[in-house]
Scaffold this motif. Structure first.
Motif, short mmCIF file in Angstrom:
data_model
loop_
_atom_site.label_atom_id
_atom_site.label_comp_id
_atom_site.label_asym_id
_atom_site.label_seq_id
_atom_site.Cartn_x
_atom_site.Cartn_y
_atom_site.Cartn_z
N LEU A 1 45.32 16.17 22.13
CA LEU A 1 44.22 15.73 21.27
C LEU A 1 42.89 16.28 21.73
CD1 LEU A 1 43.57 13.62 18.91
CD2 LEU A 1 42.66 12.23 20.75
N LEU A 2 42.08 16.65 20.72
CA LEU A 2 40.67 16.96 20.96
C LEU A 2 39.87 15.92 20.19
CD1 LEU A 2 40.88 20.78 20.20
CD2 LEU A 2 40.62 19.73 22.46
N MET A 3 38.89 15.32 20.83
CA MET A 3 38.04 14.35 20.14
C MET A 3 36.68 14.99 19.96
SD MET A 3 39.01 11.40 19.09
CE MET A 3 37.43 10.63 18.94
N TRP A 4 36.20 14.97 18.75
CA TRP A 4 34.89 15.55 18.50
C TRP A 4 33.96 14.50 17.93
CZ3 TRP A 4 37.71 19.81 15.40
CH2 TRP A 4 38.27 20.73 16.30
N ARG A 5 32.73 14.54 18.39
CA ARG A 5 31.68 13.79 17.71
C ARG A 5 30.87 14.82 16.96
NH1 ARG A 5 28.39 11.76 21.51
NH2 ARG A 5 27.45 10.19 20.16
N ILE A 6 30.87 14.69 15.66
CA ILE A 6 30.34 15.75 14.82
C ILE A 6 28.95 15.41 14.30
CG2 ILE A 6 30.76 17.06 12.70
CD1 ILE A 6 33.69 16.91 13.40
N ALA A 7 28.11 16.44 14.27
CA ALA A 7 26.73 16.25 13.82
C ALA A 7 26.68 16.23 12.30
CB ALA A 7 25.84 17.37 14.37
N MET A 8 27.26 15.18 11.73
CA MET A 8 27.21 15.03 10.28
C MET A 8 27.08 13.57 9.91
SD MET A 8 31.19 15.59 9.14
CE MET A 8 31.05 15.14 7.42
N LYS A 9 26.60 13.34 8.72
CA LYS A 9 26.42 12.00 8.22
C LYS A 9 26.79 11.98 6.75
CE LYS A 9 23.06 8.31 8.10
NZ LYS A 9 21.68 7.96 7.93
N PRO A 10 27.69 11.16 6.29
CA PRO A 10 28.45 10.19 7.08
C PRO A 10 29.59 10.87 7.85
CG PRO A 10 29.20 10.16 4.82
CD PRO A 10 28.06 11.14 4.87
N GLY A 11 30.14 10.08 8.81
CA GLY A 11 31.37 10.52 9.45
C GLY A 11 31.21 11.19 10.76
N ARG A 12 30.98 10.48 11.83
CA ARG A 12 30.78 11.14 13.11
C ARG A 12 32.06 11.50 13.85
NH1 ARG A 12 25.78 10.21 16.58
NH2 ARG A 12 25.61 8.36 15.31
N PRO A 13 32.95 10.53 14.11
CA PRO A 13 34.08 10.93 14.95
C PRO A 13 35.17 11.63 14.15
CG PRO A 13 34.19 8.56 14.52
CD PRO A 13 32.98 9.09 13.81
N LEU A 14 35.80 12.62 14.78
CA LEU A 14 36.95 13.30 14.17
C LEU A 14 37.88 13.66 15.30
CD1 LEU A 14 37.98 14.67 11.44
CD2 LEU A 14 37.10 16.78 12.41
N ALA A 15 39.17 13.38 15.08
CA ALA A 15 40.15 13.72 16.11
C ALA A 15 41.04 14.82 15.58
CB ALA A 15 40.99 12.49 16.44
N PHE A 16 41.35 15.78 16.43
CA PHE A 16 42.22 16.87 16.00
C PHE A 16 43.22 17.14 17.10
CE2 PHE A 16 42.78 21.65 15.87
CZ PHE A 16 43.80 21.59 14.93
N GLY A 17 44.47 17.22 16.72
CA GLY A 17 45.47 17.48 17.75
C GLY A 17 46.80 17.83 17.14
N ARG A 18 47.82 17.64 17.95
CA ARG A 18 49.17 18.01 17.54
C ARG A 18 50.14 17.01 18.14
NH1 ARG A 18 50.92 22.02 14.79
NH2 ARG A 18 49.00 23.05 14.23
N VAL A 19 51.10 16.57 17.36
CA VAL A 19 52.18 15.74 17.89
C VAL A 19 53.47 16.44 17.48
CG1 VAL A 19 53.28 13.47 17.91
CG2 VAL A 19 50.80 13.63 17.61
N GLY A 20 54.19 16.96 18.43
CA GLY A 20 55.38 17.77 18.10
C GLY A 20 54.96 18.94 17.24
N GLN A 21 55.65 19.11 16.10
CA GLN A 21 55.34 20.23 15.19
C GLN A 21 54.20 19.89 14.23
OE1 GLN A 21 56.64 23.48 15.02
NE2 GLN A 21 57.12 22.69 17.07
N ALA A 22 53.76 18.64 14.23
CA ALA A 22 52.79 18.21 13.22
C ALA A 22 51.37 18.33 13.72
CB ALA A 22 53.08 16.76 12.82
N ALA A 23 50.49 18.80 12.83
CA ALA A 23 49.05 18.79 13.13
C ALA A 23 48.56 17.36 12.91
CB ALA A 23 48.32 19.74 12.20
N PHE A 24 47.60 16.96 13.70
CA PHE A 24 47.06 15.60 13.58
C PHE A 24 45.56 15.65 13.30
CE2 PHE A 24 44.74 12.06 15.26
CZ PHE A 24 45.39 10.99 14.67
N LEU A 25 45.13 14.93 12.28
CA LEU A 25 43.70 14.77 12.01
C LEU A 25 43.38 13.30 11.85
CD1 LEU A 25 44.33 17.74 10.21
CD2 LEU A 25 41.88 17.55 10.38
N GLY A 26 42.54 12.78 12.74
CA GLY A 26 42.17 11.37 12.70
C GLY A 26 40.77 11.22 12.14
N LEU A 27 40.67 10.51 11.02
CA LEU A 27 39.38 10.32 10.36
C LEU A 27 38.79 8.96 10.72
CD1 LEU A 27 40.36 11.55 6.77
CD2 LEU A 27 39.56 12.88 8.73
#
Ligand code: AMP
Ligand code: MG
Length: 401
Positions: free
Chosen positions: A269-295
């Motif tokens: 997992l990579l956790m990003w705090r993004i310079a945008m409004k709305p919506g600061r946190p975003l998680a990006f990663g991989r679990v097995g073969q699947a891409a993961f995006l946490g909103l």
């Protein structure tokens, strides 16, 4: 200015660099291909129209026989659409209908409004121009032309175009299997009673709808309690069944935010705090073969971050070439005097004067703003807007395409 925060474009670059376009393709009947992504460019093996044909109901003739207005010709044959006439004898005309092949020897069509019929003769009241009302073979599509490029989502008119050259099945990219789940002990489904302190799971509806608009095969795992074990278990299951997993909530750094440790335990997992409004946190990663995006869980934030990040990532995974929205320049009919130091995505709506109005509350907890709006203004960090200024508008109609 945005210390510790990642800029939107930088985050998008990194995300897209981590997207893996699906390699699997399948053949689907052209009639079922709308909404699918074309895997290979399509070329025409034929001319369209395949033969010279009439663009009007009228009379086919040789221009030499109607050099002056008032020429009278014998109507020697009748050619409805779908049939082929005989070669046109000099001094005769052929009754012809729209779409019917032009008979050999004819070099113009006179529309019936310019003709007078008496018995089996027709008087030509207007001298035709060379080739008048003849649609030439190949004037729409020529044999060998590329009619559709690879990497586009097929629209109804694209499948019609493919059908017009006789293509009965199209090679498309396999449908993306998209897993969704929603974290939060406070969540309740509409239809169930709402106990004190709880809220309805609106994100489930927004994200399901978005995933369907983009043609995903949605696997919805529902509400997942705020516990590490439950989050890990759902992730494991989803990773076996999906190409991509998108979640809402639990990506802040509160005590009840288990997405980060769960993804870290099951994958990377990579956790990003993004310079945008709305919506600061975003998680990006991989679990097995699947891409993961946490909103983020906040409904406006998860909607906007889906459009800004998940959409292009998903399109890239689907094999679509053009993943960044172009946006259009539009006139702001509002003031935005105190911009945020982060890039903002403001909910706006067209007015009758062709300008954009701003929803009065841009608070990211106000879901009404997203439903009221026609799209988002992409406002640069710290950029004040005055009525009359040109702004960049990202319409839902483009974003949903
Ligand atoms: P979180 O990101 O989990 O801290 O959630 C942020 C805010 O969004 C909280 O007020 C949550 O109650 C709310 N929220 C989280 N998930 C959802 C959801 N699925 N539907 C509606 N609101 C939500
Ligand atoms: Mg939560």
């Amino acid at each position: 200015m945005n210390k510790g925060l990642l800029e939107v474009d930088e985050a998008l670059e990194r995300l897209l660099a981590g997207a893996r376009p699906l390699r699997d393709r399948e053949s689907v009947p052209t009639l079922q291909a709308t909404g699918r992504v074309l895997a290979e460019a399509q070329r025409s093996g034929m001319n369209v129209p395949p033969m010279d044909n009439s663009a009007m109901d009228g009379y086919a003739l040789r221009r030499a026989d109607a050099a002056a207005a008032g020429a009278r010709l014998k109507v020697a044959q009748r050619i409805p659409a779908g049939s082929v006439g005989r070669p046109l004898a000099p001094g005769t005309a052929a009754r012809i209908f729209t779409g019917a092949p032009v008979p050999e020897g004819a070099d113009a069509i006179v529309m019936q409004e310019h003709c007078t019929v008496e018995g089996d003769a027709v008087t030509i009241n207007k001298v035709p121009a060379p080739g008048e009302w003849i649609r030439r073979a190949g004037s729409d599509i020529r044999a060998g032309d590329t009619i559709l490029p690879a990497g586009v989502r097929l629209r109804p008119q694209d499948t019609g175009l493919a059908a017009s050259i006789g293509i009965a099945a199209l090679p498309v990219v396999r449908t993306v299997k998209l897993g969704l789940f929603f974290t939060g002990d406070e969540l309740v489904m509409p239809g169930d009673p709402l106990p004190p302190g709880r809220i309805y799971n609106s994100n489930r509806f927004t994200l399901n709808g978005l995933a369907r608009i983009f043609g995903c095969d949605v696997r919805d795992y529902g509400i997942v309690p705020d516990s590490l074990e439950a989050t890990r278990e759902t992730l494991r299951r989803a990773a076996l069944e999906c190409d991509m997993i998108v979640t809402s909530g639990g990506v802040s750094v509160g005590d009840a935010d288990f997405v980060k440790p769960a993804v870290e335990a099951e994958g990377e997992l990579l956790m990003w705090r993004i310079a945008m409004k709305p919506g600061r946190p975003l998680a990006f990663g991989r679990v097995g073969q699947a891409a993961f995006l946490g909103l983020p869980g906040n409904p406006v934030s998860s909607f906007v971050t889906f459009l800004v990040f998940v959409r292009p990532f998903l399109l890239r995974t689907q094999g679509i070439a053009e993943v960044r929205p172009r946006g259009i320049d539009a006139r702001a009919d509002f003031d935005w005097p105190e911009p945020d130091p982060r890039r903002e995505f403001l909910r706006v709506k067209w007015n009758a004067r062709g300008g954009l109005d701003l929803y009065p509350t841009q608070d990211s907890a106000v879901l009404m703003s997203t439903a009221w709006a026609d799209g988002l203004v992409d406002n640069p960090a710290g950029h004040a807007v005055r009525a009359g200024d040109t702004v960049r508008f990202l319409g839902y109609s483009e974003l949903y395409g």
